[in-house]
Design an enzyme around this catalytic site. Structure first.
Site, PDB file in Angstrom:
ATOM      1  N   HIS A 163      -5.497 -26.379 -34.703  1.00  0.00           N
ATOM      2  CA  HIS A 163      -4.043 -26.474 -34.886  1.00  0.00           C
ATOM      3  C   HIS A 163      -3.649 -27.925 -34.688  1.00  0.00           C
ATOM      4  O   HIS A 163      -3.631 -28.428 -33.570  1.00  0.00           O
ATOM      5  CB  HIS A 163      -3.325 -25.570 -33.892  1.00  0.00           C
ATOM      6  CG  HIS A 163      -1.841 -25.714 -33.981  1.00  0.00           C
ATOM      7  ND1 HIS A 163      -1.139 -25.399 -35.120  1.00  0.00           N
ATOM      8  CD2 HIS A 163      -0.917 -26.159 -33.099  1.00  0.00           C
ATOM      9  CE1 HIS A 163       0.141 -25.638 -34.926  1.00  0.00           C
ATOM     10  NE2 HIS A 163       0.310 -26.103 -33.708  1.00  0.00           N
ATOM     11  N   HIS A 214       7.026 -28.454 -36.688  1.00  0.00           N
ATOM     12  CA  HIS A 214       7.690 -27.702 -35.624  1.00  0.00           C
ATOM     13  C   HIS A 214       7.771 -28.466 -34.300  1.00  0.00           C
ATOM     14  O   HIS A 214       8.269 -27.908 -33.322  1.00  0.00           O
ATOM     15  CB  HIS A 214       7.030 -26.337 -35.435  1.00  0.00           C
ATOM     16  CG  HIS A 214       5.577 -26.402 -35.124  1.00  0.00           C
ATOM     17  ND1 HIS A 214       4.606 -26.504 -36.095  1.00  0.00           N
ATOM     18  CD2 HIS A 214       4.904 -26.365 -33.958  1.00  0.00           C
ATOM     19  CE1 HIS A 214       3.422 -26.518 -35.538  1.00  0.00           C
ATOM     20  NE2 HIS A 214       3.564 -26.448 -34.238  1.00  0.00           N
ATOM     21  N   ASP A 242       2.198 -21.408 -34.368  1.00  0.00           N
ATOM     22  CA  ASP A 242       2.784 -22.089 -33.212  1.00  0.00           C
ATOM     23  C   ASP A 242       4.306 -22.120 -33.178  1.00  0.00           C
ATOM     24  O   ASP A 242       4.873 -22.218 -32.091  1.00  0.00           O
ATOM     25  CB  ASP A 242       2.217 -23.514 -33.131  1.00  0.00           C
ATOM     26  CG  ASP A 242       2.526 -24.198 -31.812  1.00  0.00           C
ATOM     27  OD1 ASP A 242       2.606 -23.494 -30.784  1.00  0.00           O
ATOM     28  OD2 ASP A 242       2.676 -25.430 -31.784  1.00  0.00           O
ATOM     29  N   ASP A 302      -0.993 -30.537 -34.849  1.00  0.00           N
ATOM     30  CA  ASP A 302       0.426 -30.860 -34.928  1.00  0.00           C
ATOM     31  C   ASP A 302       0.635 -32.155 -35.693  1.00  0.00           C
ATOM     32  O   ASP A 302       0.002 -33.169 -35.390  1.00  0.00           O
ATOM     33  CB  ASP A 302       1.002 -31.026 -33.518  1.00  0.00           C
ATOM     34  CG  ASP A 302       1.162 -29.701 -32.813  1.00  0.00           C
ATOM     35  OD1 ASP A 302       1.837 -28.828 -33.365  1.00  0.00           O
ATOM     36  OD2 ASP A 302       0.603 -29.543 -31.704  1.00  0.00           O
TER      37      ASP A 302
END
Lengths: 922, 922
Positions: free
Chosen positions: A46, A420, A170, A48
């Site tokens: 994941h 996000h 997420d 970001d």
């Protein structure tokens, strides 16, 4: 341009698991055991697109003192590990990173990656530029960022690179509009990790972790239906099975010669966990997310141990074990679910607000970093202008008299900003600064492009300036010049009335319209801008009082002179405003039917404006620096208390599009135990909120994403700004206390537009109002080579007005996208911007004729000189281009849509249609 | 068995850079630029064989919460990265880890590794099982651990796997004996990282960072000459250039499209650093260690950035830069130095003590964990016994009536324990426990082997027991049986008198010798054990008073009854002991020529023993739990103050072998600024320390490694135990406060043997004394199937005495190693254990005749039944076996040594000779 079929990843055409079937199963999926529990291990990272570090720091692995993370190495490492063993799989999500990495690879590496993609061993999921936030993003920017990512994958890998699964593991709550968009983009399913802890408990109890989300009330099912799954462990591996370099779980120690041989224990624990998890789900397939934030930088650790896990767990089958572990992907897991042939429950509402504990509601971030949220929204507006002018200005716009400009830089910056931990405000301060810096760089590139385009369209190359600080009434071009030209570009597909307020040096100005007519208003620079038009205005100092100039000095001044404007600014049909006679500050706003009062303190001020001809009231609020000398963090709201009999209900938009009904202390799908009466009732708004009864509806339209609620009947509140003194212990490691330019705390200014209407007419007001607030006119100033005595001559030598449309589109039709796709095509998206029941007049199917015809209406091609246009119907993610057909031209088969006239496009409520215009130079 | 030549890594035969030349340059070394500064980047990892985690935790990457480190992944990752680019290089050091990893690899991986080794891309350096500590290790254990590691490399890779460079980058000071051993093992050079900060400053100033170490006063140069280099940055990369996942230095950001492009800055900084470093060294070659502790777990990070560094720095050459960067290895760097054809300075002393700052002397660890240090030393003794009995007992010893036994487990445990964070005591407590646990497991395996061997040799298979707690007088076999057999095995090559003290239940015992004779001593179980002999003694309860039984009750009792033993225990020639009449504790020890006094506190006690026929005094000290209730850590010393006119000089052994002269507040090679009058004068002792004047020499022989000094003329002090309350901020993160079994603090017991002699006779006493203390007799007990009335019959039915040697070897000759090499060969090492000048009689060349002949002396083969022996001369690391020749047998060419008789081996002072005995079953 024809559809590419490859043996490995034949395209699925089912939008959900209800009702429809895949045309073909994915031949590339690993074999499963029908009589066993199949555990799909999904190795993933994941990444970001900015959070604790900037996106570039994450890419390169810089600033590892903040957080150890380097995406370049993740992709290097995963590639090696996938090549080492054909059974291994990996999914990748964030195209913003993949794109950077791909650009740096040599041809041998690219070939190897392409092989892995073609064989289904490396699968892209989601595939947008980032994994967007769902609470604070506007749908138009989400569609753009998805397009950017998906287009890259399509261009690079073709059909095999197409993500089949949306993957929002997420984001902190989930918007129905996101699900609707994903369904319309053709995703087969959607998985996420975070939902309210009570909701999750209920779903586990009821085996309701997987469902079909019916994500639109307007679109005919199954258009917006999307199979949706809640992942069992967020997006982490089961406890004790994290083998990343960032984890401390014990590795599988399978050498009996060394200490602590633990294979038997690991196998036993894993089988227990798998069986426990199977009790929460309905089929003999379960999914385990084997990865987490920035994991797989050294993928060998993961794969080496998972290889062993699979080998040792499956070896137990010979002793009667019924657990079968395999490397898999979300789409292969989804195929397993589909083959179970079940009917799933239907979800109609959304997944907001998100709480991970009784006193842990993730609702503050709906408002966090309000200045960044506004800058992001403004940037979206500029990007649309930039895109449109790139089309209208032709190739000269990218390289012209002002130098080289582009829309790509702003498009990438905007796509990054949808992440996000970007527009959401949940990043570290230095990362928020970086997002803003990227947007600013994008603005600069777009300004050059826009200047080039305007020069082409106007045949006038004098220097152009843009005033980016008009919100605080700073504009050197107007302040320092006693005369200047102003060009107004309106990106909407219809005429709007838009107030232009400019700081000027003095009080007397004359405003001339195109072709030299004096603008009849003498007290303001409010100009009408017609649909996709370029309008030159010329202002020269004269005896005109410019009421907005006083805004320059800050919050102590009001934006107008009451003596002058009161006669026509007060429309006492609904609202009465009173002011403090000493300060000019508003001290009450009165609904003539109800009562409301806003108490102000010194660091909060509000300017109220009513414009002639408008039914809405503008509240311009200024908040900050929020004082924290009392060691208390604060969240500042504006509240409107009315006598509307709202009965606990209120309505908020989802990503700026469809409205959702909310009810205080209530959730539609479970018996809520409310533990936070304020935070637990906050919802994100991106464009508007309203309360209503049978007679009245009060709608507030916002200029950015915020948090809002209705905590009392008749009351409506919006959080404007917040400043906190403690970290929320969710990883960011900083309190949200924005320093502002002077480190004393950030001052933020914004606008709310209030409309008080009968409910049945409300949408006819707030839909175009929100549309106009999202896509603002562009203002370009010219001050050079202007001489008072040549004004009229100047206007005669240049093209001073231009429209890209021959006439306005109908009110229901929003021009969502008009941008250059490639050298010979233009991307066009048209949207029906009304919901199915909200307007008696506008909530109807509407037909637009796109045909190129002399004197015809609504065509998008006359603007492009010396070219012809072909029209194609495409899905938003660009993948179905191959299946689309042209509506004219010898080379292309006829359009397959059922319409009798291929020129006429009919949009139903809330429908978006996407087209590629083929442009050929003649 | 012939010498293997391969194109890549032709063997160098030069022991140092002075005088001798390589037969052939390493064809595999990368090209350098004669007219430029060549920067040899040496990618390396430093993998502690235990420190903060146990060796197995380090191997698997377990307990990453303590420290992130997983060696299995390092080797996986480096392999991948080396295969990806033929210019990349790597060195590997610790065979303990490599061996484990290799065992788990498939044949394809092994083939790839072999290719890399053959091409010089993966180079082994050092190559022992671990990187041994230099202060606290005994030479015999170091030779064993080097043999274990080097033999694996030789067996696995042949000549190309042979390390050419010794590499002790982390040990905390450097012993001359280590350099001597490395020279004799055939290493071409030696690099290390840690030396006194004043020494380093002086060497930098004088460009004296590289030298030739003449590491023996006894061996004829250049036998013990070794080129030695001080690395510039310890073993770390230059500041700012650490690109491991464990580092936070910025990566090279070479994509101009991303933020923070930094190539120009990186290149500039690197060239500056390289030029600065070149000023400290003499040639146009410099070395940079690119790695550190447990780095390269994700080697891509390192190599990707170093690739860029090399590319961008060398690209500057086209603009006139004279810096040439290349991937290299220590041996290739050494080749570059050699080609400079310089004469280097000669180093004669050693590199102790080590200080990294004025108040940061690393001298406490010489004593840290005294119980572990003793256990390690005892384990070495057992291992030699085990090795010898494995040879003498034949194949039955490994699989016999007591089950399966082996010496490998203890050999590996001992090799691990030589690590510089093992026996040194610088590891965490749980790791120290693990080392002890490994040794204990090795003991168990050896005990089975020994029992099998003794059963074979004695034809008696009754259960055997071993009493491991005799130091605290615990032995169930003797305490719970009123009669038992005792077998004593003496691993020395000559007769010794060795006191055996056993706890028994009662006071009257009769002791019978082999063949039933009653042992004439009635007050103790002191038995003579003959050279490599097996001796059975039988003890039965009778009216004999056993003086040692009282030791069972702890430190409040003395080890004998003064009334009984005083007449013959006191030999007042040199020493007088007095006791407190109430407690029996010693309260003074008097040298009849001088005076000495030791003040005792309650948690410190000392037992003094004098044995009939011995000139040495035994001091048995017991220290602990060291009280820390006063919040003060403590270091406990024993001090002997004499009137010896030592003039500031004292003498300490180096790794238990050659002696080095020390002088208070003085260093031979620089002008010392003494900042720590105590810690700055401490030196490691492994076997002995002495002070002397023209008349007297007081020598203390120790039972383990300790720290010692002489802070006043005539004074000699040894640190026995230490307990600290603060971590030393060198990484271990724990104060050294050993909990002991009851968590109240560790109690430690040990022995010092004191000899007071004329200087010229001292070595004749302390050499054999230290030899006997290092190799103790093994005691095995049997209690089963014994009946008082069958004693004599029993003794007639079994073989009760056995010797592996026909007669004792000369006093100067130490049997260093006798162990099974493979199915048909036995490894034999003989050592001259006297220095060249220390004994008029023994410091002479001595000849041993190894010929197999009836009635001959000193042969090693009569012990092996039904076999014949061939003799080969070999270097210690096993590599030159191919060049060795047999001394008899048709298949083998005659021995090439200059001796007229191939049977006679002449050992010069301090010389070690190694042989392989070829054993064939007839």
């Amino acid at each position: 341009m024809c559809l590419l079929w490859c043996s490995c990843c034949a395209l699925l055409c089912w939008a959900s698991l209800r009702g429809r079937r895949p045309k073909q199963s994915r031949a590339s999926c690993p074999a499963t055991q029908p009589s066993m529990l199949n555990v799909h291990l999904v190795p993933h990272t994941h990444d970001d697109v900015g959070w604790l570090k900037t996106v570039d720091q994450y890419y390169y692995g810089d600033r590892n003192d903040i957080q150890h993370a380097g995406v370049q190495y993740i992709l290097d490492s995963v590639l090696e590990q996938l090549l080492a063993d054909p059974t291994r799989r990996f999914i990748y999500v964030e195209t913003a990173f993949f794109f950077r990495w791909w650009r740096q690879q040599d041809s041998a590496t690219r070939k190897a990656v392409t092989m892995l993609v073609n064989e289904g061993r490396l699968e892209f999921v989601n595939g947008g530029w980032c994994m967007s936030d769902e609470a604070t993003t506007h749908y138009s920017a989400v569609i753009d960022q998805m397009t950017l990512g998906l287009r890259f994958l399509n261009d690079t890998f073709g059909a095999c690179g197409r993500p089949r699964v949306a993957w929002h593991i997420d984001p902190f709550g989930h918007a129905r509009e996101h699900a609707s968009m994903f369904a319309q983009m053709g995703y087969d399913g959607f998985f996420f990790g975070r939902l309210d802890y009570q909701d999750k408990a209920r779903r586990i109890r009821d085996k309701d972790m997987e469902m079909v989300w019916r994500a639109s009330e307007s679109l005919t099912p199954p258009t917006a239906d999307l199979f949706t799954g809640v992942l069992p462990n967020g997006y982490n591996p089961p406890a004790g099975f994290c083998w990343d370099q960032s984890c401390n779980d014990p590795p599988i120690r399978d050498d009996p010669n060394l200490e602590d041989y633990n294979v038997d224990n690991v196998v036993k624990r894993f089988i227990e966990i798998a069986n426990d998890q199977a009790k929460m789900y309905r089929t003999n397939h379960i999914i385990m997310t084997m990865g987490s934030d920035f994991q797989y930088e050294n993928a060998n650790l993961w794969y080496k141990n998972m290889d062993k896990l699979i080998r040792y767990v499956n070896a137990k089958q010979s002793q009667g074990s019924k657990v079968n572990v395999l490397y898999s992907t979300p789409s292969c897991y989804l195929q397993g679910l589909h083959q179970a042939n079940l009917t799933w429950s239907v979800k109609m509402d959304d997944f907001f607000p998100y709480a991970d504990g009784p006193h842990d509601f993730w609702t503050g971030y709906f408002t966090s970093r309000p200045a960044l949220k506004r800058y992001e929204r403004l940037s979206n507006s500029l990007l649309q202008v930039c895109n449109q002018l790139e089309v209208l200005g032709g190739p000269n716009s990218r390289k012209g008299p002002y130098g080289e400009g582009d829309s790509d830089t702003l498009q990438e910056a905007m796509s990054v900003a949808q992440h996000h931990d970007a527009v959401s405000g949940t990043e570290k301060q230095h990362v928020a600064n970086d997002y803003a810096k990227r947007l600013a760089r994008g603005w600069a590139h777009c300004e050059t492009l826009v200047s080039n385009a305007l020069a082409t369209l106007s045949s006038w190359e004098a220097p152009r300036e843009y005033c980016l600080s008009l919100n605080i009434s700073v504009c050197p071009a107007t302040e320092n010049s006693y005369k200047f030209f102003l060009t107004v570009y309106n990106p909407l597909s219809r005429m709007v009335s838009w107030p232009v307020r400019l700081p000027v040096n003095g009080s007397d100005y004359m405003v001339l319209q195109p072709h030299g007519q004096v603008l009849d208003s003498q007290v303001s620079l409010i100009m009408a801008a017609s649909s996709i038009m370029v309008s030159h205005c010329y202002a020269i100092k004269r005896s005109v009082r410019i009421f907005v100039s006083s805004l320059l000095k800050g919050t102590q001044e009001v934006g107008f002179q009451p003596g002058l404007i009161q006669p026509f600014f007060f429309v006492p049909q609904f609202i009465r405003v009173t002011f403090d006679p000493d300060t000019g500050l508003m001290n009450s706003l009165t609904n003539l039917e109800t009562k409301q009062k806003i108490q102000l303190i010194p660091w909060v001020s509000q300017v109220v404006r009513l414009y002639w001809g408008s039914r809405e009231l503008e509240l311009e609020w200024t908040v900050g620096p929020i004082p924290v000398e009392d060691s208390l963090g604060k969240e500042v709201i504006t509240r409107l208390d009315t006598n509307i009999n709202s009965s606990g209900y209120f309505y908020t938009d989802s990503n700026g599009r469809e409205m959702l009904e909310r009810r205080k202390d209530f959730r539609p799908t479970w018996d809520l135990k409310q533990s936070e009466p304020v935070a637990g009732n906050y919802y994100p708004i991106n464009s508007r909120i309203y309360i209503k009864d049978k007679v009245n509806q009060l709608t507030a339209v916002t200029d950015r994403s915020q948090g809002a609620s209705s905590l009392q009947d008749g009351s409506l509140e919006i959080m404007l700004h917040r400043r906190l003194l403690y970290d929320d212990v969710r990883g960011v490691g900083e309190p949200l206390s924005e320093p502002g330019d002077d480190n004393k705390g950030l001052v933020v200014r914004g606008r709310l537009l209030l409309a008080l209407t009968p409910p049945k007419d409300a949408a006819d007001i707030h839909r175009p109002l929100a549309e106009a607030l999202v896509l603002e006119p562009l203002l370009a100033f010219q001050t050079g080579e202007l001489h008072p005595n040549t004004i009229l001559e100047v206007s005669g030598r240049r093209k001073e007005q231009f429209s890209g449309l021959q006439a306005s589109l109908p009110p229901a039709v929003h021009l969502l996208t008009l941008s250059q796709w490639d050298q010979e095509s233009v991307l066009l998206r048209l949207e029906h911007q009304f919901q199915v029941t909200e307007s008696p007049t506008n909530s109807q199917p509407v037909t637009v004729n796109l045909k190129v015809r002399n004197g015809g209406q609504h065509n998008f091609c006359t603007c492009i000189k010396n070219s012809c246009c072909n029209l194609m119907h495409c899905t938003a993610n660009g993948w179905d281009t191959g299946a689309c057909v042209c509506v004219s031209g010898e080379q292309c088969p006829p359009r397959r849509l059922g319409d009798t006239s291929p020129w006429e496009i009919t949009l139903k409520p809330m429908e978006i249609q996407t087209f590629l215009l083929r442009v050929r130079q003649r």
